[in-house]
Structure formats: structure tokens, C-alpha cells
Design a protein around this motif. Structure first.
Motif, mmCIF file in Angstrom:
data_model
loop_
_atom_site.group_PDB
_atom_site.id
_atom_site.type_symbol
_atom_site.label_atom_id
_atom_site.label_comp_id
_atom_site.label_asym_id
_atom_site.label_seq_id
_atom_site.Cartn_x
_atom_site.Cartn_y
_atom_site.Cartn_z
ATOM 1 N N PHE A 200 -23.977 -44.377 -6.161
ATOM 2 C CA PHE A 200 -25.038 -43.725 -6.931
ATOM 3 C C PHE A 200 -24.740 -42.248 -7.220
ATOM 4 O O PHE A 200 -25.514 -41.561 -7.860
ATOM 5 N N ARG A 201 -23.590 -41.763 -6.728
ATOM 6 C CA ARG A 201 -23.105 -40.429 -7.066
ATOM 7 C C ARG A 201 -21.588 -40.449 -6.935
ATOM 8 O O ARG A 201 -21.024 -41.331 -6.294
ATOM 9 N N ASP A 202 -20.925 -39.492 -7.564
ATOM 10 C CA ASP A 202 -19.478 -39.411 -7.406
ATOM 11 C C ASP A 202 -19.147 -39.305 -5.919
ATOM 12 O O ASP A 202 -19.770 -38.524 -5.184
ATOM 13 N N THR A 203 -18.160 -40.088 -5.486
ATOM 14 C CA THR A 203 -17.847 -40.202 -4.064
ATOM 15 C C THR A 203 -16.375 -39.875 -3.834
ATOM 16 O O THR A 203 -15.499 -40.431 -4.499
ATOM 17 N N TYR A 204 -16.132 -38.981 -2.880
ATOM 18 C CA TYR A 204 -14.765 -38.573 -2.553
ATOM 19 C C TYR A 204 -14.358 -39.179 -1.213
ATOM 20 O O TYR A 204 -15.084 -39.073 -0.219
ATOM 21 N N LEU A 205 -13.192 -39.795 -1.208
ATOM 22 C CA LEU A 205 -12.633 -40.393 -0.002
ATOM 23 C C LEU A 205 -11.173 -39.985 0.118
ATOM 24 O O LEU A 205 -10.508 -39.708 -0.891
ATOM 25 N N SER A 206 -10.648 -39.963 1.341
ATOM 26 C CA SER A 206 -9.214 -39.785 1.487
ATOM 27 C C SER A 206 -8.508 -41.009 0.912
ATOM 28 O O SER A 206 -9.083 -42.094 0.780
ATOM 29 N N ARG A 207 -7.265 -40.837 0.555
ATOM 30 C CA ARG A 207 -6.524 -41.891 -0.155
ATOM 31 C C ARG A 207 -6.498 -43.207 0.612
ATOM 32 O O ARG A 207 -6.590 -44.293 0.040
ATOM 33 N N GLN A 208 -6.361 -43.130 1.939
ATOM 34 C CA GLN A 208 -6.181 -44.339 2.734
ATOM 35 C C GLN A 208 -7.501 -44.984 3.157
ATOM 36 O O GLN A 208 -7.492 -46.075 3.733
ATOM 37 N N HIS A 209 -8.608 -44.311 2.880
ATOM 38 C CA HIS A 209 -9.899 -44.865 3.290
ATOM 39 C C HIS A 209 -10.164 -46.156 2.511
ATOM 40 O O HIS A 209 -10.021 -46.209 1.292
ATOM 41 N N PHE A 228 -11.719 -55.462 1.754
ATOM 42 C CA PHE A 228 -11.462 -54.029 1.737
ATOM 43 C C PHE A 228 -10.200 -53.750 0.938
ATOM 44 O O PHE A 228 -9.279 -54.571 0.895
ATOM 45 N N ALA A 229 -10.150 -52.569 0.351
ATOM 46 C CA ALA A 229 -8.944 -52.102 -0.328
ATOM 47 C C ALA A 229 -8.859 -50.592 -0.173
ATOM 48 O O ALA A 229 -9.884 -49.889 -0.231
ATOM 49 N N SER A 230 -7.655 -50.077 0.064
ATOM 50 C CA SER A 230 -7.474 -48.634 0.168
ATOM 51 C C SER A 230 -7.854 -47.969 -1.145
ATOM 52 O O SER A 230 -7.522 -48.459 -2.226
ATOM 53 N N ALA A 231 -8.535 -46.831 -1.050
ATOM 54 C CA ALA A 231 -9.059 -46.167 -2.247
ATOM 55 C C ALA A 231 -7.956 -45.877 -3.259
ATOM 56 O O ALA A 231 -8.139 -46.088 -4.463
ATOM 57 N N HIS A 232 -6.794 -45.430 -2.784
ATOM 58 C CA HIS A 232 -5.751 -45.054 -3.751
ATOM 59 C C HIS A 232 -5.158 -46.268 -4.448
ATOM 60 O O HIS A 232 -4.625 -46.151 -5.556
ATOM 61 N N LEU A 234 -6.957 -48.621 -5.599
ATOM 62 C CA LEU A 234 -7.941 -49.013 -6.612
ATOM 63 C C LEU A 234 -7.957 -48.060 -7.811
ATOM 64 O O LEU A 234 -8.730 -48.263 -8.753
ATOM 65 N N VAL A 235 -7.116 -47.037 -7.769
ATOM 66 C CA VAL A 235 -7.097 -46.071 -8.865
ATOM 67 C C VAL A 235 -6.798 -46.791 -10.178
ATOM 68 O O VAL A 235 -5.808 -47.524 -10.297
ATOM 69 N N ASN A 236 -7.671 -46.605 -11.155
ATOM 70 C CA ASN A 236 -7.496 -47.258 -12.457
ATOM 71 C C ASN A 236 -7.588 -46.261 -13.612
ATOM 72 O O ASN A 236 -7.634 -46.660 -14.781
ATOM 73 N N HIS A 237 -7.628 -44.966 -13.270
ATOM 74 C CA HIS A 237 -7.658 -43.892 -14.257
ATOM 75 C C HIS A 237 -8.884 -43.995 -15.166
ATOM 76 O O HIS A 237 -8.904 -43.430 -16.254
ATOM 77 N N LYS A 238 -9.880 -44.708 -14.725
ATOM 78 C CA LYS A 238 -11.172 -44.750 -15.404
ATOM 79 C C LYS A 238 -12.208 -44.228 -14.411
ATOM 80 O O LYS A 238 -12.338 -43.018 -14.238
ATOM 81 N N ALA A 311 -5.151 -55.223 -4.716
ATOM 82 C CA ALA A 311 -6.088 -54.151 -5.014
ATOM 83 C C ALA A 311 -5.995 -53.727 -6.481
ATOM 84 O O ALA A 311 -7.011 -53.418 -7.113
ATOM 85 N N GLN A 312 -4.796 -53.737 -7.025
ATOM 86 C CA GLN A 312 -4.635 -53.365 -8.432
ATOM 87 C C GLN A 312 -5.306 -54.394 -9.335
ATOM 88 O O GLN A 312 -5.850 -54.040 -10.391
ATOM 89 N N VAL A 313 -5.285 -55.653 -8.927
ATOM 90 C CA VAL A 313 -6.018 -56.666 -9.682
ATOM 91 C C VAL A 313 -7.518 -56.418 -9.565
ATOM 92 O O VAL A 313 -8.259 -56.476 -10.551
ATOM 93 N N LEU A 314 -7.982 -56.107 -8.343
ATOM 94 C CA LEU A 314 -9.402 -55.808 -8.140
ATOM 95 C C LEU A 314 -9.848 -54.648 -9.027
ATOM 96 O O LEU A 314 -10.954 -54.650 -9.571
ATOM 97 N N SER A 315 -8.968 -53.645 -9.183
ATOM 98 C CA SER A 315 -9.351 -52.455 -9.943
ATOM 99 C C SER A 315 -9.601 -52.748 -11.404
ATOM 100 O O SER A 315 -10.293 -51.984 -12.080
ATOM 101 N N THR A 316 -9.077 -53.852 -11.906
ATOM 102 C CA THR A 316 -9.295 -54.189 -13.324
ATOM 103 C C THR A 316 -10.718 -54.664 -13.571
ATOM 104 O O THR A 316 -11.144 -54.752 -14.731
ATOM 105 N N PHE A 317 -11.450 -54.998 -12.511
ATOM 106 C CA PHE A 317 -12.837 -55.451 -12.664
ATOM 107 C C PHE A 317 -13.794 -54.271 -12.812
ATOM 108 O O PHE A 317 -14.968 -54.468 -13.114
ATOM 109 N N PHE A 318 -13.320 -53.043 -12.575
ATOM 110 C CA PHE A 318 -14.227 -51.896 -12.563
ATOM 111 C C PHE A 318 -14.076 -51.080 -13.844
ATOM 112 O O PHE A 318 -12.992 -50.947 -14.374
#
Length: 318
Positions: A200-209, A228-232, A234-238, A311-318
Motif C-alpha cells: 500500500f506504499r512504496d516498500t524498500y527491502l535489501s536485495r536478498q530479502h 518466496f522469492a528474493s527481492a532482487h 523479482l526486479v522487472n524494471h516496472k 522468480a523471473q517468471v513470477l516477475s512477469t505477472f506484476f
């Protein structure tokens, strides 16, 4: 004292110390055997900013530098780099020089040399797994800023169960504008990236979280209701991006008796997990403190974990 079993390659060539700086080409016959050993460190850093003690197999470490290596192939009389680079840390211990590859050894099939590009940039041995500032954590009494959650407080998981916080810690990191420090930069998950109000707001996490993903995406990719998937990963540049413009950030750890799917800004994210087994999960010095305080804890991961490809496949859903 943070401890990690690592694999190193013995360097037997003639270059010493800073002679290795500056893009040198080292023939593969300049390396000896690969061996395993134990790295111990009490502040999480190697290099000029290191104010602790680091040893390898009990011998004090003289840090040389960190950077990358790239396999080199012969093209006529020249050695040309071919293929991806690999991170490397170079140090001396007990009169020997060692190359350590944190993310795995480079593929030298067909190569005759390594092109070594290192400098004296300090290296963080154990990367943080933490919440960034401004994260609101769900508790039995509603949302509470992560910075205000203390040991003895209670948090609520994704299934509504309450858990006592056994340990909480924070650490402010200054991030130099250098490639070697990119792993300290946070991942920003923009508001509504995973659906309306999630987060519900922009959220900052460490890369490995690791972030919790549930619903259709998790079922399709991992055959589970939740994963679960590491935050980095899931990066999709969107909606999910690495924020490499942040120069200083405070990271927060929260640990319960078991591994918990916390609700952070309306999004699922893990509590501190003290039984890492993969290269992506080396405990930082602060987390090692928790392990030292609670050595009896034997955590089980609370949901399947997606690898990088999944995780990269998961990121395409977002």
C-alpha cells in the motif's frame, strides 16, 4: 563472530598484493588447488573500513581487493575476454594468496587465462537481509513502523497468527557510488505492484530479502499457494526496481522463534531466517549476533523458495 565455510583457489603466480590491480591477465597455470576453509569475521567487512577481525582457517586475513574475473581465450597472440564476469575476493592468509568466488567459480572451459580486474574497494562478507525504512509491520494492534518494533513485541503473520519478536536490530549503511557496493542498494517495490494495495506504499527491502508471492502466479510457477522469492530476483524494471541512487539507508532485522510470513505494508515478506543454505543467503554480522544469542533455534522455511529463473517468471505477472 560470523562464520562461513567457503571455497578458495590457491594463487601460485608471481604477482603479489596490489600488483594484481588493474586488469592483469593470469594464465590458468598460475593457480593451484581448490580447497575449502572457514572464514570468520566480526564486523562483516574486509578492507579499509574494516574495524574488526577476519581470519581464514584461524589465520589473520590480509585483504588485497575485490572485483571481477573473466575467462580469457587465445586469439592469435592475444588473450581476449569471453563470457560473463564473476565476482572475486582476493586475500592473503598464512603466507598464501587466495581467490574466492562468492557466487561460484567462473566457467573456464576452453579458457587459457583469467582477466582479473580488482581494486581495494572494501567487500562486505555477509549481505543484509532486512526491511528498509518506512516499512509498516502488521501486529495484533494494527500496523507499526518497523523501527518501533522491539524484542518482546508481537507481530501477526499472513494467516493471522501472532508471534513474539525475539530479536530486533537496525543498521545504517552508507553506499559509495561504486559498482562493488551495488549489492547494498535496496530494491524498491512500488505501491500496488502486486495488486491493489499490495503493497500500500512504496516498500524498500535489501536485495536478498525474500518477498511472499501467492495466488495464481505461485500456483502456476511452483505449484504452491504461497512461495518466496528474493527481492532482487523479482526486479522487472516496472513496479520492482533496484534503487541504485540511494546513498544511505537504515536496514531493520526482525526475528521470531520460527520463520514467519510477515505482512509489511500490506505485502508478504519474511522474518529473519537463521538457517541459510544457499549462496544467496550469507548472514550479515548483525544477523549472526542473533544466531549467537539463540543457537538452539532450528528454523524451517515457511514456504517454497523460487530460484532465480522461477522468480523471473513470477516477475512477469506484476
Amino acid at each position: 563472530m560470523a562464520t562461513e565455510d567457503i571455497t578458495v583457489t590457491h594463487y601460485i603466480g608471481s604477482l603479489l598484493g596490489t600488483d594484481l590491480f588493474g586488469g592483469h591477465t593470469i594464465l590458468l597455470n598460475g593457480f593451484g588447488a581448490t580447497e575449502n576453509g572457514t572464514l570468520e569475521d566480526d564486523d562483516g567487512f574486509l578492507g579499509d573500513i574494516d574495524d574488526g577481525t577476519a581470519t581464514f582457517n584461524g589465520h589473520p586475513i590480509n585483504y588485497i581487493g575485490s572485483g571481477t574475473v573473466q575467462p580469457g581465450v587465445a586469439v592469435g597472440a592475444l588473450i581476449v575476454g569471453l563470457g560473463p564476469t564473476s565476482d572475486v575476493v582476493v586475500f592473503e592468509a598464512d603466507g598464501h594468496t587466495y581467490f574466492h568466488y562468492p557466487d561460484g567459480e567462473p566457467n573456464v572451459l576452453g579458457a587459457v587465462a583469467l582477466i582479473v580486474d580488482i581494486d581495494a574497494t572494501p567487500y562486505e562478507v555477509f549481505t543484509p537481509i532486512c526491511f528498509g525504512p518506512g516499512t509498516m509491520i502488521l501486529t495484533p494492534d494494527g500496523y507499526c513502523p518497523v523501527a518501533s518494533v522491539k524484542a518482546g513485541d508481537w507481530v501477526r503473520d499472513a494467516d493471522g497468527k501472532a508471534h513474539e519478536v525475539l530479536w530486533a536490530s537496525s543498521r545504517t549503511v552508507k553506499i559509495p557510488s561504486l559498482p562493488a557496493f551495488e549489492k547494498w542498494s535496496p530494491v524498491c517495490i512500488a505501491r500496488n505492484s502486486f495488486g491493489q494495495g499490495v503493497p500500500f506504499r512504496d516498500t524498500y527491502l535489501s536485495r536478498q530479502h525474500r518477498v511472499g508471492v501467492h495466488g495464481h502466479a505461485a500456483e502456476l510457477v511452483l505449484g504452491a499457494d504461497r512461495c518466496f522469492a528474493s527481492a532482487h530476483n523479482l526486479v522487472n524494471h516496472k513496479g520492482v526496481r533496484l534503487d541504485d541512487e540511494v546513498r544511505e539507508i537504515t536496514y531493520h532485522h526482525l526475528m521470531c522463534e520460527e520463520h514467519v510470513s510477515l505482512v509489511a505494508n500490506g505485502m508478504l515478506a519474511e522474518s529473519l531466517y537463521l538457517n541459510p543454505t544457499s549462496p544467496d543467503f550469507r548472514l550479515d554480522a548483525a544477523a549472526q549476533e542473533a544466531l549467537d544469542l539463540f543457537p538452539e533455534l532450528k528454523m524451517e522455511i515457511s514456504a517454497p523458495v523460487a530460484n532465480r529463473r522461477e522468480a523471473q517468471v513470477l516477475s512477469t505477472f506484476f
